[in-house]
Design a protein around this motif. Structure first.
Motif, PDB file in Angstrom:
ATOM      1  N   SER A  53       0.927  -1.082  -0.116  1.00 14.48           N
ATOM      2  CA  SER A  53      -0.027   0.066   0.008  1.00 14.48           C
ATOM      3  C   SER A  53       0.764   1.269  -0.080  1.00 14.48           C
ATOM      4  CB  SER A  53      -0.900   0.047   1.240  1.00 14.48           C
ATOM      5  OG  SER A  53       0.004  -0.127   2.389  1.00 14.48           O
ATOM      6  N   GLU A  54       2.045   1.127   0.312  1.00 13.49           N
ATOM      7  CA  GLU A  54       3.064   2.151   0.348  1.00 13.49           C
ATOM      8  C   GLU A  54       3.517   2.720  -0.956  1.00 13.49           C
ATOM      9  OE1 GLU A  54       5.691   2.826   3.735  1.00 13.49           O
ATOM     10  OE2 GLU A  54       4.458   2.341   5.066  1.00 13.49           O
ATOM     11  N   THR A  55       3.505   4.004  -1.133  1.00 11.35           N
ATOM     12  CA  THR A  55       4.408   4.397  -2.303  1.00 11.35           C
ATOM     13  C   THR A  55       5.892   4.865  -1.829  1.00 11.35           C
ATOM     14  OG1 THR A  55       2.155   5.285  -3.309  1.00 11.35           O
ATOM     15  CG2 THR A  55       4.292   6.218  -4.103  1.00 11.35           C
ATOM     16  N   GLU A  56       6.620   4.122  -2.608  1.00 12.87           N
ATOM     17  CA  GLU A  56       8.101   4.795  -2.474  1.00 12.87           C
ATOM     18  C   GLU A  56       8.376   6.055  -2.972  1.00 12.87           C
ATOM     19  OE1 GLU A  56      11.249   1.604  -3.363  1.00 12.87           O
ATOM     20  OE2 GLU A  56       9.562   0.076  -3.395  1.00 12.87           O
ATOM     21  N   ILE A  57       9.343   6.811  -2.411  1.00 17.82           N
ATOM     22  CA  ILE A  57       9.693   8.047  -2.767  1.00 17.82           C
ATOM     23  C   ILE A  57      11.337   7.768  -3.259  1.00 17.82           C
ATOM     24  CG2 ILE A  57      10.313  10.609  -2.363  1.00 17.82           C
ATOM     25  CD1 ILE A  57       7.495   9.822  -2.052  1.00 17.82           C
ATOM     26  N   ILE A  58      11.336   8.121  -4.742  1.00 17.08           N
ATOM     27  CA  ILE A  58      12.803   7.749  -5.120  1.00 17.08           C
ATOM     28  C   ILE A  58      13.414   9.063  -5.434  1.00 17.08           C
ATOM     29  CG2 ILE A  58      14.052   6.599  -7.271  1.00 17.08           C
ATOM     30  CD1 ILE A  58      12.529   4.742  -5.384  1.00 17.08           C
ATOM     31  N   ARG A  59      14.489   9.415  -5.058  1.00 16.76           N
ATOM     32  CA  ARG A  59      15.290  10.754  -5.103  1.00 16.76           C
ATOM     33  C   ARG A  59      16.262  10.701  -6.295  1.00 16.76           C
ATOM     34  NH1 ARG A  59      12.550  14.666  -2.406  1.00 16.76           N
ATOM     35  NH2 ARG A  59      11.839  13.913  -0.643  1.00 16.76           N
ATOM     36  N   LEU A  60      15.916  11.336  -7.104  1.00 18.63           N
ATOM     37  CA  LEU A  60      16.848  11.382  -8.577  1.00 18.63           C
ATOM     38  C   LEU A  60      16.764  12.793  -9.141  1.00 18.63           C
ATOM     39  CD1 LEU A  60      15.067   9.094 -11.166  1.00 18.63           C
ATOM     40  CD2 LEU A  60      13.896  10.545  -9.500  1.00 18.63           C
ATOM     41  N   GLU A  61      17.772  13.119 -10.038  1.00 18.12           N
ATOM     42  CA  GLU A  61      17.746  14.215 -10.746  1.00 18.12           C
ATOM     43  C   GLU A  61      16.738  14.226 -11.892  1.00 18.12           C
ATOM     44  OE1 GLU A  61      21.968  14.774 -12.128  1.00 18.12           O
ATOM     45  OE2 GLU A  61      22.549  13.531 -10.568  1.00 18.12           O
ATOM     46  N   ALA A  62      16.152  15.616 -12.008  1.00 17.22           N
ATOM     47  CA  ALA A  62      15.146  15.731 -12.933  1.00 17.22           C
ATOM     48  C   ALA A  62      15.538  16.890 -13.705  1.00 17.22           C
ATOM     49  CB  ALA A  62      13.788  15.605 -12.495  1.00 17.22           C
ATOM     50  N   SER A  63      15.476  17.185 -15.109  1.00 21.12           N
ATOM     51  CA  SER A  63      15.715  18.348 -15.588  1.00 21.12           C
ATOM     52  C   SER A  63      14.744  18.364 -16.946  1.00 21.12           C
ATOM     53  CB  SER A  63      17.236  18.522 -15.873  1.00 21.12           C
ATOM     54  OG  SER A  63      17.215  19.698 -16.926  1.00 21.12           O
TER      55      SER A  63
END
Length: 314
Positions: A53-63
């Motif tokens: 049920s949990e959504t993961e938070i993925i830290r990555l670069e975005a541009s």
């Protein structure tokens, strides 16, 4: 191995693979639309793998800036087939000549189209994944995820075997199975056949794959679509098997049952789809080779009819 992976055209497919690679500890930059990029910069990329049920938070670069490609040594090319040539030309000034490009796209012409516009080595990849972007900065995985890769005839690779093995290892680290094919064009045609069987019908009806399989009239129509694609493929020198294709269709009702096609997702947003490179490609290629494709023609025409009603800003 690869030090910096960039995803160009980070929609549902590109964001999913980028998220999985970043989750495995690789440096990834997603290049996408401003709203998607801003949401990722603010909150990280939300990844729903459908397993909890949990959504993961993925830290990555975005541009949204193509200059962030400059240090990339692997580029996942995930733009719509209609934009392949123009985006290849746009990224050319920012792309290292050593960067390897993987085409993760629908259709059979993209890798050669990219290679015509860039000097880089291009790896065609066949993508079997069910994903969607419910909102900017949020990618939802609905099933599967495996890739099939191979080298083009003129691969521009000094050591194709090692490069393909490196790609397999990279994705394996992110729990994504990648298979190497000795005939990747036949694999691309097989995927095209599946797209021709599902995308337009799912788009016109706006319903999920499992509901298509529940109607006998639709199963008969899909079988007719497949017969036409196989006839065009055979005339083009690509051997495909009808029993294998029908089995693959039956499997998709189950493994991707809750998915709507990318064409359906585009049509729901009144955006132009890739139909020209799916059923439309079969119609054109059939005309070139003298093979009749009336069922593909009907679905192609109906999708184009709906698209003709979109307002220019839609």
């Amino acid at each position: 191995m690869f030090n910096h992976i960039a995803v160009v055209g980070a929609g549902a497919v590109g964001s999913f693979y980028g998220a999985m690679l970043a989750r495995a500890g690789h440096r990834v930059t997603l290049i996408g639309r401003p709203a998607h990029v801003q949401a990722i910069e603010r909150d990280g990329l939300k990844l729903d793998l459908g397993t909890s049920s949990e959504t993961e938070i993925i830290r990555l670069e975005a541009s949204s800036d193509l200059s962030s490609l400059r240090t990339a040594d692997l580029l996942l090319f995930c733009v719509k087939s209609t934009d392949s040539a123009s985006v290849a030309l746009q990224i050319a000034p920012n792309l290292s000549p050593q960067a390897l490009i993987m085409s993760l796209q629908n259709g059979v012409e993209n890798a050669s189209m990219i290679a015509r516009n860039l000097p880089n080595a291009v790896i065609p990849a066949v993508v079997y994944v069910a994903t969607e972007l419910p909102a900017p900065g949020f990618v939802k995985h609905n099933g599967r995820g495996e890739l099939v890769i191979g080298s083009m005839q003129n691969s521009r690779l000094s050591d194709p075997e090692k490069t393909l093995s490196d790609i397999v290892a990279l994705f394996a680290s992110a729990q994504i199975p990648v298979q190497i094919s000795q005939n990747v064009m036949a694999e691309l045609w097989s995927k095209l056949m599946i797209n021709c069987a599902f995308n337009a019908i799912s788009g016109l009806a706006q319903i999920q794959y499992e509901k298509l399989g529940a109607l006998e009239s639709i199963r008969i129509t899909q079988a007719a679509l497949i017969k036409e694609v196989i006839a065009v493929a055979h005339a083009d020198g690509i051997p495909l098997s009808e029993p294998v294709a029908l089995q693959a269709v039956a499997q998709i009702y189950v493994t991707m049952g809750s998915q709507k096609s990318s064409t359906a997702q585009d049509m729901a947003r009144a955006k132009p789809s890739e139909i020209d490179h799916l059923n439309g490609f079969i119609v054109r290629r059939g005309q070139d080779l003298g093979v009749a494709t009336p069922v593909n023609q009907a679905l192609f025409a109906l999708v184009k009819l709906v698209e003709s009603t979109y307002t220019p800003h839609g």
